[in-house]
Design an enzyme around this catalytic site. Structure first.
Site, PDB file in Angstrom:
ATOM      1  N   SER A  72       8.194  -4.199   4.672  1.00  0.00           N
ATOM      2  CA  SER A  72       7.031  -4.710   5.405  1.00  0.00           C
ATOM      3  C   SER A  72       6.479  -6.024   4.871  1.00  0.00           C
ATOM      4  CB  SER A  72       5.912  -3.663   5.427  1.00  0.00           C
ATOM      5  OG  SER A  72       6.203  -2.656   6.368  1.00  0.00           O
ATOM      6  N   LYS A  75       6.032  -8.761   7.319  1.00  0.00           N
ATOM      7  CA  LYS A  75       4.836  -8.987   8.123  1.00  0.00           C
ATOM      8  C   LYS A  75       4.042 -10.210   7.681  1.00  0.00           C
ATOM      9  CE  LYS A  75       4.174  -4.172   9.580  1.00  0.00           C
ATOM     10  NZ  LYS A  75       5.067  -3.385   8.725  1.00  0.00           N
ATOM     11  N   SER A 132      -0.574  -2.044   7.246  1.00  0.00           N
ATOM     12  CA  SER A 132       0.848  -2.355   7.495  1.00  0.00           C
ATOM     13  C   SER A 132       1.377  -1.607   8.717  1.00  0.00           C
ATOM     14  CB  SER A 132       1.699  -2.018   6.262  1.00  0.00           C
ATOM     15  OG  SER A 132       2.968  -2.604   6.357  1.00  0.00           O
TER      16      SER A 132
END
Length: 393
Positions: A72, A75, A132
């Site tokens: 993640s 992101k 997240s």
């Protein structure tokens, strides 16, 4: 006879004026490049980079360009494209986004969006940066670019613009169960982290420890524990999958110094935060941010040969912040390199000289000294007129 002598003297002076050459030259200095310094700490992480956010200077690194799964941490790029769209006023925080079937179907970390459910860009940004949330990330991507596929293309395009040569994105979330070539490096994560941190908007989200959505029904807790426990933490993003291990891009600011520690491929969450914390501690203990003001009194006008103006004043450079070892600021010296003269024509913005900052025998930084105006070449007729004026008193 006296008039003839004056004419001969005038022509000779004009010739000397038009044929004279500059008596001093210089070569433009470049900021030297260095190999990345080794880590000052022990870690089992696969790759690590500690860097200064403002300048991008790498203070320590391990396997900086190894291509790894980022989970993640992906992101960061998703958030960057969203805040850039906000700054460009292509979208607004108050815009309402409708959740698609694809966004609602995302697994992993999520806020359990349902197909057709609406949230504002502000709420989805918060869910992405703090919790997240993969579904929120996908919804934002679709809203910004029209589709997730188009958004990923923008991610890869932006990565190239930032010089992220180790990177290829396949999605906007970091989910990698079906990904074959969704990879980046610790160095590239540092690059996109710096780009994101230039936007103050993101700090309104990346520094949140706890919050909620849906009128308090959905609680959000930041996956980055350093936000709560590390002094000066500014973010930024964690990531965990079986392929990637435990990753984090951890940023913090103390006084004027802003650092980012990227940790990839840690064996567990505790280890990634320990590594990031120790790197940041070492960075703040050993470095400080300096901004050296150039003494304008040391700049002198430069003679312009064969120009409509006889001299030109170099522009004062815009100073920049850079990182130095603590206690070394007073030892920095400046060297101003300017030619005695330049030849017309002189263009506006033309390089005239430079200011070089030295620390002992090392060049720390160089600032260009530019022309703030245009100076056209002197015509023969104007040169002759000036000579006559001199001779005639």
């Amino acid at each position: 006879m006296r008039n003839i002598f004056k004419r001969i003297l005038s022509v000779s002076l004009v010739g000397m004026l038009l044929m004279s050459t500059p008596v001093f030259g210089f070569a433009e200095a470049e900021k030297p490049t260095e190999a990345f310094p080794p880590l000052p700490i022990e870690t089992t992480a696969k790759a690590v980079v500690l860097a200064d956010v403002d300048s991008g200077q790498v203070l320590a690194a391990k396997a900086a360009h190894d291509k790894l799964y980022p989970a993640s941490v992906t992101k960061i790029m998703t958030l960057l494209l969203v805040v850039e769209a906000l700054d460009a006023r292509k979208i607004a925080l108050t815009d309402t986004v409708t959740t698609s079937r694809e966004a609602a179907g995302k697994g992993g970390s999520q806020i359990w969006l349902k197909e057709g459910e609406t949230m504002t860009v502000d709420e989805l940004l918060k869910a992405t940066a703090v919790a997240s949330a993969n579904d929120a990330s996908e919804a934002l991507a679709e809203y910004v670019a029209g589709s997730a596929t188009a958004f990923v293309a923008k991610m890869n395009e932006r990565a190239k613009e930032l010089g992220m040569h180790d990177t290829h994105f396949e999605n906007c979330t970091g989910l990698d169960d079906d990904a074959e070539n969704h990879q980046t490096s610790a160095y590239d994560v540092m690059l996109m982290s710096r780009a994101l941190l230039k936007h103050e908007t993101i700090l309104n989200y990346s520094t949140i420890w706890m919050d909620s959505l849906r009128g308090g029904k959905t609680e959000l807790v930041n996956t980055n524990k350093l936000v709560r426990f590390y002094d000066g933490a500014t973010g930024l993003k964690t990531g965990t999958t079986s392929k990637a291990g435990c990753c984090v891009s951890a940023s913090a600011k103390r006084e004027n110094t802003h650092l980012v520690a990227v940790v990839m491929g840690s064996e567990n969450s505790k280890e990634r935060f320990k590594t990031a914390r120790e790197l940041l501690d070492w960075g703040f203990a050993n470095f400080e941010t300096a901004e050296i003001e150039i003494d304008a009194a040391k700049l002198a006008p430069i003679e312009v040969l064969r120009g409509e103006k006889t001299e030109i004043m170099p522009q004062m450079p815009k100073t920049e912040k850079f990182l130095i070892k603590k206690g070394m600021k007073e030892k920095i010296t400046e060297e101003i390199k300017l030619p005695l003269n330049v030849e017309a024509p002189v263009e506006k913005g033309q390089l005239l000289g430079e200011v070089i900052l030295h620390l002992d025998d090392e060049i720390l930084f160089s600032y260009k000294l530019l022309s703030g105006e245009e100076v056209k070449a002197l015509s023969f007729a104007e040169a002759f007129r000036r000579i006559l004026c001199v001779l005639c008193g």
